[in-house]
Design a protein around this motif. Structure first.
Motif, PDB file in Angstrom:
ATOM      1  N   MET A   1      50.016  43.545  43.258  1.00  0.00           N
ATOM      2  CA  MET A   1      49.789  42.516  42.253  1.00  0.00           C
ATOM      3  C   MET A   1      50.383  41.199  42.746  1.00  0.00           C
ATOM      4  N   SER A   3      52.137  37.545  42.899  1.00  0.00           N
ATOM      5  CA  SER A   3      53.193  36.902  42.132  1.00  0.00           C
ATOM      6  C   SER A   3      52.754  35.488  41.786  1.00  0.00           C
ATOM      7  N   SER A   7      50.318  33.189  44.180  1.00  0.00           N
ATOM      8  CA  SER A   7      49.085  32.644  43.596  1.00  0.00           C
ATOM      9  C   SER A   7      49.050  31.125  43.725  1.00  0.00           C
ATOM     10  N   SER A  52      43.264  33.906  39.016  1.00  0.00           N
ATOM     11  CA  SER A  52      44.486  34.687  39.229  1.00  0.00           C
ATOM     12  C   SER A  52      45.709  33.913  38.763  1.00  0.00           C
ATOM     13  N   SER A  55      46.101  33.514  34.955  1.00  0.00           N
ATOM     14  CA  SER A  55      46.561  34.716  34.252  1.00  0.00           C
ATOM     15  C   SER A  55      48.089  34.791  34.191  1.00  0.00           C
ATOM     16  N   PRO A  57      50.567  35.506  36.646  1.00  0.00           N
ATOM     17  CA  PRO A  57      51.090  36.784  37.143  1.00  0.00           C
ATOM     18  C   PRO A  57      52.618  36.843  37.090  1.00  0.00           C
TER      19      PRO A  57
END
Length: 244
Positions: A1, A3, A7, A52, A55, A57
């Protein structure tokens, strides 16, 4: 995923490449009808990287620390601004602001993976026990706590079978391979093989937890990390005492 930081860096890099390719942008929208494959690819990467980042993260992890609340609110506001922006140049300015705010965030410390070992094991079971310990480490560090407890019981069974064999020269693995921990302890006592009372109590506890972890109950037993860790330490302590 990804970070938040990765991103940010990825989107910033793609914007720089888009700018160097001189892909035009307008106040109202990015021009998306390009013939060249490279430009189309970069625009696709821009879109996915933007989504991305939008969102946010890692937000859930950051929210665990109340000190991050103001910085999170600022980043949310900047992300909303970025969502509306259509200029690459202005978008990059917003990314710079987000990066500056990010420096004030307090990230939780990453927990160090635990490892387990037992010295002075009998040579006959050393490889098998080490393989189980390695699997135990993997399960525990992956938060598979019920699997960890089941492996603790397996380690104990291997150690107690060996202890019985060393004391009686009888191999219960051949005569009664599915004897189970409780009956195995009883067999040891029947042969007057001394076990520290504390060891017997620890083994009983681990066996009961293993039973509740394996067999279906109305209320399934879901051990916590702390419970699993304590049981692992108990198990290792028992085995060390058996062969000390």
């Amino acid at each position: 995923m990804p970070s938040l930081n990765s991103s940010l860096q990825r989107l910033s890099s793609i914007i720089s490449r888009l700018s160097s390719e001189k892909i035009p942008s307008a106040e109202g929208s990015l021009i998306t009808d390009f013939k060249e494959k490279k430009q189309a690819y970069l625009l696709s990467q821009y879109s996915s990287s933007l989504q991305s980042l939008l969102s946010f993260p890692g937000r859930a992890l950051l929210e665990q620390n109340p000190q991050n609340s103001d910085s999170i609110a600022k980043i949310e506001s900047l992300l909303a601004e970025l969502r509306r922006e259509r200029s690459l140049e202005k978008s990059k300015e917003i990314l710079g602001k987000i990066a500056a705010v990010q420096k004030s965030l307090a990230y939780p410390k990453k927990e160090k993976a635990l490892s387990f070992s037992i010295n002075n094991l009998p040579a006959e079971i050393s490889d098998e026990m080490k393989a189980d310990l390695s699997e135990l480490e993997a399960c525990f560090n992956a938060a598979s706590y019920r699997a960890s407890i089941i492996l603790c019981a397996r380690l104990l069974e291997t150690a107690l079978h060996r202890k019985y064999y060393e004391s009686t020269n009888n191999d219960l693995l051949e005569k009664a391979p599915g004897i189970g921990l409780g009956n195995l302890i009883a067999k040891l006592k029947d042969r007057n093989i001394a076990l520290d009372p504390a060891i017997s109590q620890q083994i009983h506890l681990i066996n009961q937890v293993r039973i509740y972890s394996v067999h279906k109950k109305k209320q399934p037993f879901i051990p916590t990390k702390e419970q699993a860790h304590a049981i692992i330490l108990y198990t290792i302590d028992i085995i060390r005492k058996l062969f000390s």
